[in-house]
Write a protein that holds these residues in place. Structure first.
Motif, PDB file in Angstrom:
ATOM      1  N   VAL A   1      50.505  24.550  68.545  1.00 15.31           N
ATOM      2  CA  VAL A   1      51.921  24.284  68.789  1.00 15.31           C
ATOM      3  C   VAL A   1      52.356  23.127  67.903  1.00 15.31           C
ATOM      4  CG1 VAL A   1      51.764  25.106  71.168  1.00 15.31           C
ATOM      5  CG2 VAL A   1      51.475  22.667  70.701  1.00 15.31           C
ATOM      6  N   ALA A   2      53.637  23.127  67.560  1.00 12.00           N
ATOM      7  CA  ALA A   2      54.150  22.039  66.719  1.00 12.00           C
ATOM      8  C   ALA A   2      54.320  20.765  67.525  1.00 12.00           C
ATOM      9  CB  ALA A   2      55.480  22.452  66.099  1.00 12.00           C
ATOM     10  N   ALA A   3      54.677  20.915  68.817  1.00 14.17           N
ATOM     11  CA  ALA A   3      54.938  19.735  69.631  1.00 14.17           C
ATOM     12  C   ALA A   3      54.794  20.073  71.104  1.00 14.17           C
ATOM     13  CB  ALA A   3      56.339  19.197  69.352  1.00 14.17           C
ATOM     14  N   ASP A   4      54.434  19.078  71.880  1.00 10.04           N
ATOM     15  CA  ASP A   4      54.444  19.170  73.332  1.00 10.04           C
ATOM     16  C   ASP A   4      55.556  18.270  73.848  1.00 10.04           C
ATOM     17  OD1 ASP A   4      52.026  20.784  74.324  1.00 10.04           O
ATOM     18  OD2 ASP A   4      51.099  19.451  72.849  1.00 10.04           O
ATOM     19  N   VAL A   5      56.302  18.784  74.844  1.00 11.94           N
ATOM     20  CA  VAL A   5      57.419  18.020  75.402  1.00 11.94           C
ATOM     21  C   VAL A   5      57.280  18.002  76.915  1.00 11.94           C
ATOM     22  CG1 VAL A   5      59.916  17.798  75.621  1.00 11.94           C
ATOM     23  CG2 VAL A   5      58.917  18.707  73.503  1.00 11.94           C
ATOM     24  N   LEU A   6      57.319  16.793  77.477  1.00  9.74           N
ATOM     25  CA  LEU A   6      57.234  16.615  78.924  1.00  9.74           C
ATOM     26  C   LEU A   6      58.283  15.608  79.359  1.00  9.74           C
ATOM     27  CD1 LEU A   6      55.719  16.955  81.682  1.00  9.74           C
ATOM     28  CD2 LEU A   6      54.290  15.016  80.976  1.00  9.74           C
ATOM     29  N   VAL A   7      59.028  15.979  80.399  1.00  6.10           N
ATOM     30  CA  VAL A   7      59.939  15.032  81.033  1.00  6.10           C
ATOM     31  C   VAL A   7      59.224  14.498  82.263  1.00  6.10           C
ATOM     32  CG1 VAL A   7      62.170  14.699  82.149  1.00  6.10           C
ATOM     33  CG2 VAL A   7      61.955  16.291  80.216  1.00  6.10           C
ATOM     34  N   LEU A   8      58.963  13.202  82.273  1.00 11.51           N
ATOM     35  CA  LEU A   8      58.236  12.568  83.371  1.00 11.51           C
ATOM     36  C   LEU A   8      59.170  11.584  84.067  1.00 11.51           C
ATOM     37  CD1 LEU A   8      55.578  12.151  84.896  1.00 11.51           C
ATOM     38  CD2 LEU A   8      54.910  10.486  83.129  1.00 11.51           C
ATOM     39  N   ASN A   9      59.609  11.956  85.259  1.00 10.16           N
ATOM     40  CA  ASN A   9      60.502  11.105  86.026  1.00 10.16           C
ATOM     41  C   ASN A   9      59.687  10.376  87.088  1.00 10.16           C
ATOM     42  OD1 ASN A   9      62.825  11.836  84.597  1.00 10.16           O
ATOM     43  ND2 ASN A   9      63.084  13.684  85.828  1.00 10.16           N
ATOM     44  N   ALA A  10      59.314   9.158  86.763  1.00  8.02           N
ATOM     45  CA  ALA A  10      58.422   8.377  87.615  1.00  8.02           C
ATOM     46  C   ALA A  10      58.830   6.917  87.510  1.00  8.02           C
ATOM     47  CB  ALA A  10      56.974   8.581  87.193  1.00  8.02           C
TER      48      ALA A  10
END
Length: 292
Positions: free
Chosen positions: A245-254
């Motif tokens: 994959v070109a990139a990993d994206v994660l939204v972490l609301n903590a």
């Protein structure tokens, strides 16, 4: 009586009051609407399963013992399965669902939930302690190099420990929200299957576990703009390992997170995350890293 393989799917509605297995690994197939609401199901010795196949769902409170696996197929209306009088159940498997499945009043302390193939229906369980949620492709998916989309929501209301396994060739989407309101420890494992240079295993769900103190993500596939909401989490460890994959994206609301450890083989982004209290952060990558 040995091993019993019984297909009772042609019984009449509300006609089955007692279903019994043998002394080995039994497989008992019924239609939910053919069971009386409080029917007795006895698996006996061995590793036994009750299969609720195609047909109408209903609310049942079976007196069930000696059955380790409940399998639910193409039910055409909601199934609510009460565990009030159930013992020995360790696994819920769903495949080909056309309606929702709810396991209520469950006494299981260590429950495995297997969702197999394409699934757009909601699953819920209320057992306490540990839940392992497996999203799986079918053998046919794997052989044909196709993916299995998981778009159905999964709710584990009383689980205190949740492990989510996104297995090979599963395409889990944002529509398939996962909620574990009482889990204090959450792990997400994402496998990999690469076909012609394209990663087929992706995690794009929104996972909400606001009481979780620790979050662990081990991804060999793709984090595809997934969201993890963990309001009380203090520690998170994220590993993103796919090179397809070109990139990993994660939204972490903590908002209370103090310690964040990230290891990434490709570009990694935490764009849109809420991480206002982080004091200790390590990032191990030779690629681009974005936060904020």
């Amino acid at each position: 009586t040995g091993k019993v393989i019984a297909n009772l799917a042609n019984a009449a509605p509300n006609s089955l009051t007692t279903v019994k297995g043998g002394s080995s690994d039994d497989s008992l197939t019924v239609v939910a609407d053919d069971l009386t609401t409080s029917a007795t199901v006895a698996g006996g010795a061995g590793s036994d399963k009750l299969i609720i196949g195609a047909g109408l769902g209903k609310t049942v409170q079976l007196a069930m013992t000696g059955v380790e696996t409940l399998e639910v197929g193409a039910i055409s209306s909601p199934l609510t399965f009460s565990g009030t009088n159930v013992s020995d159940l360790t696994t819920l498997k769903v495949e080909g669902l056309a309606s929702t499945v709810s396991l209520v009043n469950s006494k299981a302390t260590d429950l495995t939930v297997n969702s197999v193939g394409i699934n757009g229906q909601a699953i819920s369980t209320d057992n306490a302690a540990k839940v392992t949620y497996n999203m799986d492709a079918t053998a046919a998916n794997l052989a044909a190099n196709t993916t299995a989309a998981h778009t159905g929501a999964a709710t584990f209301s009383n689980a205190t420990n949740l492990t989510v396994n996104v297995n090979k060739a599963v395409n889990s989407t944002a529509a398939g929200a996962i909620t574990a309101a009482n889990a204090t420890d959450v792990k997400v494992n994402i496998d990999t299957k690469v076909v012609n240079g394209t990663e087929q295993t992706t995690f794009a769900n929104t996972l909400t576990a606001d009481k979780a103190k620790t979050i662990t993500v081990d991804s060999k596939g793709q984090l595809n703009s997934a969201t993890i909401a963990a309001a009380e989490a203090t520690t998170a460890t994220i590993t993103a390992g796919s090179t397809a994959v070109a990139a990993d994206v994660l939204v972490l609301n903590a908002a209370k997170l103090n310690t964040l450890n990230i290891t990434a083989k490709q570009d990694f982004a935490l764009t849109g995350s809420t991480l206002t209290k982080v004091q200790n952060m390590t990032v191990d990558t030779t690629k681009a890293f974005t936060i904020g």
